[in-house]
Design a protein around this motif. Structure first.
Motif, PDB file in Angstrom:
ATOM      1  N   PRO A   8     -16.548  92.248  82.223  1.00  0.00           N
ATOM      2  CA  PRO A   8     -16.153  93.431  81.462  1.00  0.00           C
ATOM      3  C   PRO A   8     -17.161  94.569  81.568  1.00  0.00           C
ATOM      4  CG  PRO A   8     -16.696  91.615  79.975  1.00  0.00           C
ATOM      5  CD  PRO A   8     -16.738  91.083  81.373  1.00  0.00           C
ATOM      6  N   GLY A   9     -18.437  94.261  81.712  1.00  0.00           N
ATOM      7  CA  GLY A   9     -19.444  95.308  81.853  1.00  0.00           C
ATOM      8  C   GLY A   9     -19.230  96.108  83.117  1.00  0.00           C
TER       9      GLY A   9
ATOM     10  N   ALA B 192       2.594  91.166  78.388  1.00  0.00           N
ATOM     11  CA  ALA B 192       1.626  90.074  78.385  1.00  0.00           C
ATOM     12  C   ALA B 192       1.886  89.187  77.174  1.00  0.00           C
ATOM     13  CB  ALA B 192       0.204  90.626  78.339  1.00  0.00           C
ATOM     14  N   ASN B 193       1.535  87.912  77.321  1.00  0.00           N
ATOM     15  CA  ASN B 193       1.687  87.021  76.179  1.00  0.00           C
ATOM     16  C   ASN B 193       0.491  87.176  75.237  1.00  0.00           C
ATOM     17  OD1 ASN B 193      -0.377  85.634  77.380  1.00  0.00           O
ATOM     18  ND2 ASN B 193       0.912  83.997  78.176  1.00  0.00           N
ATOM     19  N   GLN B 194       0.512  86.488  74.111  1.00  0.00           N
ATOM     20  CA  GLN B 194      -0.512  86.684  73.089  1.00  0.00           C
ATOM     21  C   GLN B 194      -1.894  86.256  73.551  1.00  0.00           C
ATOM     22  OE1 GLN B 194       1.103  84.655  69.685  1.00  0.00           O
ATOM     23  NE2 GLN B 194       1.854  86.578  68.817  1.00  0.00           N
ATOM     24  N   LYS B 195      -1.976  85.225  74.390  1.00  0.00           N
ATOM     25  CA  LYS B 195      -3.288  84.786  74.861  1.00  0.00           C
ATOM     26  C   LYS B 195      -3.954  85.849  75.726  1.00  0.00           C
ATOM     27  CE  LYS B 195      -2.372  79.844  74.779  1.00  0.00           C
ATOM     28  NZ  LYS B 195      -2.285  78.612  75.557  1.00  0.00           N
ATOM     29  N   VAL B 196      -3.192  86.491  76.572  1.00  0.00           N
ATOM     30  CA  VAL B 196      -3.750  87.545  77.424  1.00  0.00           C
ATOM     31  C   VAL B 196      -4.182  88.741  76.580  1.00  0.00           C
ATOM     32  CG1 VAL B 196      -3.216  89.160  79.279  1.00  0.00           C
ATOM     33  CG2 VAL B 196      -2.428  86.805  79.433  1.00  0.00           C
ATOM     34  N   ILE B 197      -3.388  89.117  75.610  1.00  0.00           N
ATOM     35  CA  ILE B 197      -3.750  90.236  74.738  1.00  0.00           C
ATOM     36  C   ILE B 197      -5.009  89.916  73.939  1.00  0.00           C
ATOM     37  CG2 ILE B 197      -3.001  91.575  72.731  1.00  0.00           C
ATOM     38  CD1 ILE B 197      -0.150  91.341  73.833  1.00  0.00           C
ATOM     39  N   PHE B 198      -5.101  88.705  73.423  1.00  0.00           N
ATOM     40  CA  PHE B 198      -6.305  88.316  72.689  1.00  0.00           C
ATOM     41  C   PHE B 198      -7.525  88.333  73.613  1.00  0.00           C
ATOM     42  CE2 PHE B 198      -9.259  85.077  71.041  1.00  0.00           C
ATOM     43  CZ  PHE B 198      -9.552  85.677  69.833  1.00  0.00           C
ATOM     44  N   GLY B 199      -7.351  87.889  74.860  1.00  0.00           N
ATOM     45  CA  GLY B 199      -8.456  87.936  75.829  1.00  0.00           C
ATOM     46  C   GLY B 199      -8.890  89.355  76.120  1.00  0.00           C
ATOM     47  N   MET B 200      -7.943  90.273  76.207  1.00  0.00           N
ATOM     48  CA  MET B 200      -8.296  91.676  76.444  1.00  0.00           C
ATOM     49  C   MET B 200      -9.089  92.242  75.276  1.00  0.00           C
ATOM     50  SD  MET B 200      -4.728  92.990  78.112  1.00  0.00           S
ATOM     51  CE  MET B 200      -5.152  94.701  78.071  1.00  0.00           C
TER      52      MET B 200
ATOM     53  N   THR C  27     -10.881  90.550  73.175  1.00  0.00           N
ATOM     54  CA  THR C  27     -12.164  89.858  73.056  1.00  0.00           C
ATOM     55  C   THR C  27     -13.164  90.281  74.121  1.00  0.00           C
ATOM     56  OG1 THR C  27     -10.978  87.958  72.150  1.00  0.00           O
ATOM     57  CG2 THR C  27     -13.227  87.585  72.909  1.00  0.00           C
ATOM     58  N   TYR C  28     -12.723  90.360  75.368  1.00  0.00           N
ATOM     59  CA  TYR C  28     -13.661  90.542  76.471  1.00  0.00           C
ATOM     60  C   TYR C  28     -13.806  91.974  76.952  1.00  0.00           C
ATOM     61  CZ  TYR C  28     -13.535  85.502  76.711  1.00  0.00           C
ATOM     62  OH  TYR C  28     -13.634  84.171  76.408  1.00  0.00           O
ATOM     63  N   TRP C  29     -12.873  92.830  76.690  1.00  0.00           N
ATOM     64  CA  TRP C  29     -12.959  94.219  77.134  1.00  0.00           C
ATOM     65  C   TRP C  29     -13.154  95.116  75.924  1.00  0.00           C
ATOM     66  CZ3 TRP C  29      -8.051  94.219  80.681  1.00  0.00           C
ATOM     67  CH2 TRP C  29      -8.325  93.444  81.803  1.00  0.00           C
ATOM     68  N   PRO C  30     -14.361  95.605  75.707  1.00  0.00           N
ATOM     69  CA  PRO C  30     -14.608  96.420  74.509  1.00  0.00           C
ATOM     70  C   PRO C  30     -13.868  97.756  74.535  1.00  0.00           C
ATOM     71  CG  PRO C  30     -16.560  96.373  75.915  1.00  0.00           C
ATOM     72  CD  PRO C  30     -15.579  95.426  76.513  1.00  0.00           C
ATOM     73  N   ASN C  31     -13.598  98.297  75.696  1.00  0.00           N
ATOM     74  CA  ASN C  31     -12.914  99.590  75.775  1.00  0.00           C
ATOM     75  C   ASN C  31     -11.456  99.430  76.168  1.00  0.00           C
ATOM     76  OD1 ASN C  31     -15.243 100.878  75.131  1.00  0.00           O
ATOM     77  ND2 ASN C  31     -15.843 101.264  77.226  1.00  0.00           N
ATOM     78  N   SER C  32     -10.821  98.362  75.727  1.00  0.00           N
ATOM     79  CA  SER C  32      -9.419  98.155  76.080  1.00  0.00           C
ATOM     80  C   SER C  32      -8.531  99.098  75.285  1.00  0.00           C
ATOM     81  CB  SER C  32      -9.009  96.704  75.812  1.00  0.00           C
ATOM     82  OG  SER C  32      -9.051  96.443  74.432  1.00  0.00           O
ATOM     83  N   PHE C  33      -7.325  99.294  75.783  1.00  0.00           N
ATOM     84  CA  PHE C  33      -6.377 100.164  75.095  1.00  0.00           C
ATOM     85  C   PHE C  33      -5.823  99.493  73.845  1.00  0.00           C
ATOM     86  CE2 PHE C  33      -6.085 101.895  79.437  1.00  0.00           C
ATOM     87  CZ  PHE C  33      -6.495 103.172  79.132  1.00  0.00           C
ATOM     88  N   ILE C  34      -5.977  98.202  73.743  1.00  0.00           N
ATOM     89  CA  ILE C  34      -5.525  97.479  72.560  1.00  0.00           C
ATOM     90  C   ILE C  34      -6.721  97.375  71.621  1.00  0.00           C
ATOM     91  CG2 ILE C  34      -4.576  95.318  71.710  1.00  0.00           C
ATOM     92  CD1 ILE C  34      -3.421  94.932  74.520  1.00  0.00           C
TER      93      ILE C  34
END
Length: 123
Positions: free
Chosen positions: A15-16, A100-108, A110-117
């Protein structure tokens, strides 16, 4: 999988690295990416098909069947331009985005601080 392959995949999804790449794009360091690209593409394709129709119309004077040739050239230009225009406009503002399913959204989240979600409300 070998250990080297796993390290490569981890680097790919780091993610960095993604944040740094996005910041470089925002600052224009990786290339010239202005917001006018869509206007340039639209203008270039419009001018191309307009020139195609005009040149085809003028070339048709050399032939005996100029009415048929004009009709074919102009119909070709109009149909190809409209097909490209519809495709271009659908990509410019898509009605349906990726799902995307819920696991992918939760991963986004969690791991991408600047995600659109994010947890902030949209404007």
């Amino acid at each position: 999988m070998r250990a080297g392959t796993q390290i490569g995949i981890a680097k790919l999804w780091d993610p960095g690295h993604r944040v740094e790449t996005c910041q470089n794009l925002a600052l224009g360091q990786l290339g010239n990416l202005p917001e006018m690209d869509k206007h340039v593409a639209f203008t270039a394709v419009t001018v191309f098909w307009l020139l195609f129709a005009v040149i085809g119309f003028l070339v048709s004077y050399r032939f005996e069947e100029r009415g048929i040739i004009r009709c074919c050239v102009i119909l070709t230009a109009v149909c190809c331009y409209l097909a490209w225009l519809v495709t271009f406009l659908m990509q410019l503002n898509p009605l349906v985005g990726p799902r995307a399913n819920q696991k992918v959204i939760f991963g986004m989240i969690t791991y991408w601080p600047n995600s659109f979600i994010h947890d902030q409300s949209d404007p």
